[in-house]
Design an enzyme around this catalytic site. Structure first.
Site, short mmCIF file in Angstrom:
data_model
loop_
_atom_site.label_atom_id
_atom_site.label_comp_id
_atom_site.label_asym_id
_atom_site.label_seq_id
_atom_site.Cartn_x
_atom_site.Cartn_y
_atom_site.Cartn_z
N CYS A 89 13.70 -51.94 -87.45
CA CYS A 89 14.84 -52.78 -87.84
C CYS A 89 15.14 -52.71 -89.33
O CYS A 89 16.22 -53.09 -89.77
CB CYS A 89 14.61 -54.22 -87.42
SG CYS A 89 14.45 -54.41 -85.65
N HIS B 40 19.67 -58.48 -91.50
CA HIS B 40 19.36 -57.92 -90.18
C HIS B 40 19.59 -59.02 -89.15
O HIS B 40 19.26 -60.18 -89.37
CB HIS B 40 17.92 -57.43 -90.13
CG HIS B 40 17.47 -57.07 -88.74
ND1 HIS B 40 18.20 -56.23 -87.93
CD2 HIS B 40 16.38 -57.46 -88.02
CE1 HIS B 40 17.58 -56.11 -86.76
NE2 HIS B 40 16.49 -56.85 -86.79
N ASN C 77 20.43 -57.88 -81.17
CA ASN C 77 19.65 -57.18 -82.20
C ASN C 77 19.80 -55.67 -81.98
O ASN C 77 19.26 -55.13 -81.01
CB ASN C 77 18.18 -57.61 -82.10
CG ASN C 77 17.29 -56.91 -83.11
OD1 ASN C 77 17.68 -55.94 -83.75
ND2 ASN C 77 16.07 -57.40 -83.24
O1 UT7 Z 1 14.13 -57.40 -85.19
C1 UT7 Z 1 12.77 -57.26 -85.37
C2 UT7 Z 1 12.10 -58.52 -85.52
N1 UT7 Z 1 12.19 -59.32 -84.32
C3 UT7 Z 1 12.38 -60.59 -84.45
O2 UT7 Z 1 12.56 -61.04 -85.56
C4 UT7 Z 1 12.25 -61.48 -83.25
C5 UT7 Z 1 11.43 -62.66 -83.61
N2 UT7 Z 1 11.18 -63.59 -82.52
C6 UT7 Z 1 12.13 -64.39 -81.99
O3 UT7 Z 1 13.29 -64.27 -82.31
C7 UT7 Z 1 11.70 -65.47 -81.07
O4 UT7 Z 1 10.29 -65.60 -81.11
C8 UT7 Z 1 12.12 -65.24 -79.58
C9 UT7 Z 1 13.63 -65.46 -79.46
C10 UT7 Z 1 11.75 -63.86 -79.15
C11 UT7 Z 1 11.43 -66.25 -78.68
O5 UT7 Z 1 11.71 -67.56 -79.11
P1 UT7 Z 1 10.51 -68.62 -79.28
O6 UT7 Z 1 11.13 -69.89 -79.67
O7 UT7 Z 1 9.54 -68.01 -80.25
O8 UT7 Z 1 9.92 -68.71 -77.82
P2 UT7 Z 1 8.47 -68.39 -77.28
O9 UT7 Z 1 8.23 -66.91 -77.29
O10 UT7 Z 1 7.48 -69.27 -77.99
O11 UT7 Z 1 8.58 -68.88 -75.79
C12 UT7 Z 1 8.88 -70.24 -75.48
C13 UT7 Z 1 9.00 -70.36 -73.97
C14 UT7 Z 1 7.86 -69.70 -73.20
O12 UT7 Z 1 7.58 -70.53 -72.09
P3 UT7 Z 1 6.31 -71.52 -72.13
O13 UT7 Z 1 5.11 -70.65 -72.34
O14 UT7 Z 1 6.58 -72.46 -73.28
O15 UT7 Z 1 6.37 -72.18 -70.80
C15 UT7 Z 1 8.47 -68.42 -72.70
O16 UT7 Z 1 7.89 -67.96 -71.51
O17 UT7 Z 1 10.21 -69.70 -73.53
C16 UT7 Z 1 9.91 -68.81 -72.45
N3 UT7 Z 1 10.83 -67.71 -72.46
C17 UT7 Z 1 12.03 -67.75 -71.87
N4 UT7 Z 1 12.64 -68.71 -71.12
C18 UT7 Z 1 13.88 -68.43 -70.66
C19 UT7 Z 1 10.70 -66.52 -73.10
N5 UT7 Z 1 11.80 -65.78 -72.91
C20 UT7 Z 1 12.65 -66.52 -72.14
C21 UT7 Z 1 13.93 -66.30 -71.62
N6 UT7 Z 1 14.52 -67.28 -70.89
N7 UT7 Z 1 14.63 -65.17 -71.84
#
Ligand code: UT7
Length: 322
Positions: free
Chosen positions: A113, A249, A279
């Site tokens: 990225c 980004h 992204n």
């Molecule tokens: O470009 C390169 C760099 N990349 C980035 O900068 C990405 C950085 N990360 C992020 O943007 C975020 O971490 C995400 C958008 C990927 C995820 O958001 P989050 O607030 O960090 O969520 P999480 O991974 O902590 O997951 C929270 C919950 C989980 O469920 P439990 O364990 O709390 O029951 C996941 O299983 O959300 C669940 N989950 C979803 N639910 C519905 C994960 N993906 C989804 C989804 N729909 N698509």
């Protein structure tokens, strides 16, 4: 001619659009979750057979036309991508051939990225040293090819697209400074854990997809981008009030908003395209730049801060007088 400046921009998004509603039909997710956690509403994806260089060619031709350049005016091509058409030749060489340019240096850069920030910095150094006068700098991706469309934690995030700039030698400073970093110790947090040489059987079996520990990447991104804002301002001796536009980004609106807060910049001065593009990795900054130049927000003379964080980890920034 001691400096380089961005002479023109171009962008291209494939026609096919995938909305959050489409993804609700593919994996266990909701439009509300995707919007709240990422800010993304839709993303573009390449058609079968449409390649990274196909997208890049459109963006490059637009950047050339916008600057009134012909392909023969270009004497360097730097192409940032994580999703090259082939193992070789490089996308830069494939694009060079499409544009009927012959003989100039052309190479790819792989910094995920942060790829466009790396590419712009490298091209700037070529121009400053007199090794090139007019460079085509591209960020282009078909990330949809390395997304596991059954993994809800990643498939909602990414999109395809291409952005380009023509960077040319100038008496006045355009690129004021660039700052590049990497730390490979975090490779396992964001990776496609297979390739030509490492686990080639996974590549051959069509089982080589983006894997990400999203939450850990998120925290690292926010902290690291905060630090690079300080580093960039310190190096230039500028106060944060000198920044007219943040062109970040586009991974997540929450990450972008955190960097804007660090700069005391209202969101009206931040170019946000992640809602419509998702992204697009190396393509996201040049696409965002092109959007904001084309709609008249970014004007000649504006001070821009571009920053990115991505797999590797890699991160970096470029300070630009547009
Ligand atoms: O470009 C390169 C760099 N990349 C980035 O900068 C990405 C950085 N990360 C992020 O943007 C975020 O971490 C995400 C958008 C990927 C995820 O958001 P989050 O607030 O960090 O969520 P999480 O991974 O902590 O997951 C929270 C919950 C989980 O469920 P439990 O364990 O709390 O029951 C996941 O299983 O959300 C669940 N989950 C979803 N639910 C519905 C994960 N993906 C989804 C989804 N729909 N698509």
């Amino acid at each position: 001619m001691k400096f380089s400046r961005i002479a023109s921009t171009g962008g291209y998004l494939p026609e096919k659009i995938l909305t959050n509603a489409d993804l609700e039909r593919m994996v266990d997710t909701t439009d509300a979750w995707i919007r709240e956690r990422t800010g993304i509403e839709k993303r573009h994806v390449a058609l079968d057979g449409q390649t990274t260089v196909d997208l890049a060619e459109q963006a490059a031709r637009q950047a050339l036309a916008d600057g009134g350049f012909s392909p023969g005016d270009i004497d360097l091509i730097v192409f940032a991508t994580t999703t090259p058409d082939r193992v070789f030749p490089s996308c830069a060489c494939l694009l060079q051939q499409r544009l009927d340019i012959h003989g100039c240096a052309a190479f790819d850069i792989q910094a995920v990225c942060t790829g466009f920030v790396y590419a712009l910095s490298v091209a700037d150094k070529f121009i400053r040293t007199g090794a090139a006068r007019r460079a085509l700098v591209i960020g282009a991706e078909t990330l949809s090819r390395i997304v596991d469309w059954s993994d809800r934690s990643t498939c909602v995030l990414f999109g395809d697209g291409a952005g380009a700039v023509v960077l040319e030698a100038s008496d006045e400073a355009g690129i004021l400074s660039s700052h590049l970093h990497a730390d490979g110790q975090y490779e396992s947090l964001l990776t496609v854990p297979a390739g030509v040489s490492d686990h080639p059987e996974r590549l051959r079996a069509g089982d080589a997809f983006i894997e990400m520990k999203g939450n850990e990447v998120f925290k690292m991104a926010v902290n690291t981008l905060g630090r690079i804002v300080d580093e960039t301002l310190d190096a230039s001796g500028l106060d944060k009030s000198a920044i007219d536009w943040l062109v970040p980004h586009q991974a997540n609106t929450r990450i972008i908003a955190a960097t804007a807060r660090k700069l005391d910049l209202p969101m009206e001065r931040v170019v946000v395209t992640v809602d419509r593009h998702g992204n697009t990795s190396a393509a996201s900054i040049p696409l965002a730049l092109d959007v904001a130049v084309r709609d008249g927000r970014i004007r000649r003379g504006d001070m821009l801060l571009m920053e990115a964080f991505g797999g590797g980890f890699t991160w970096g920034s470029v300070l630009v007088r547009f």
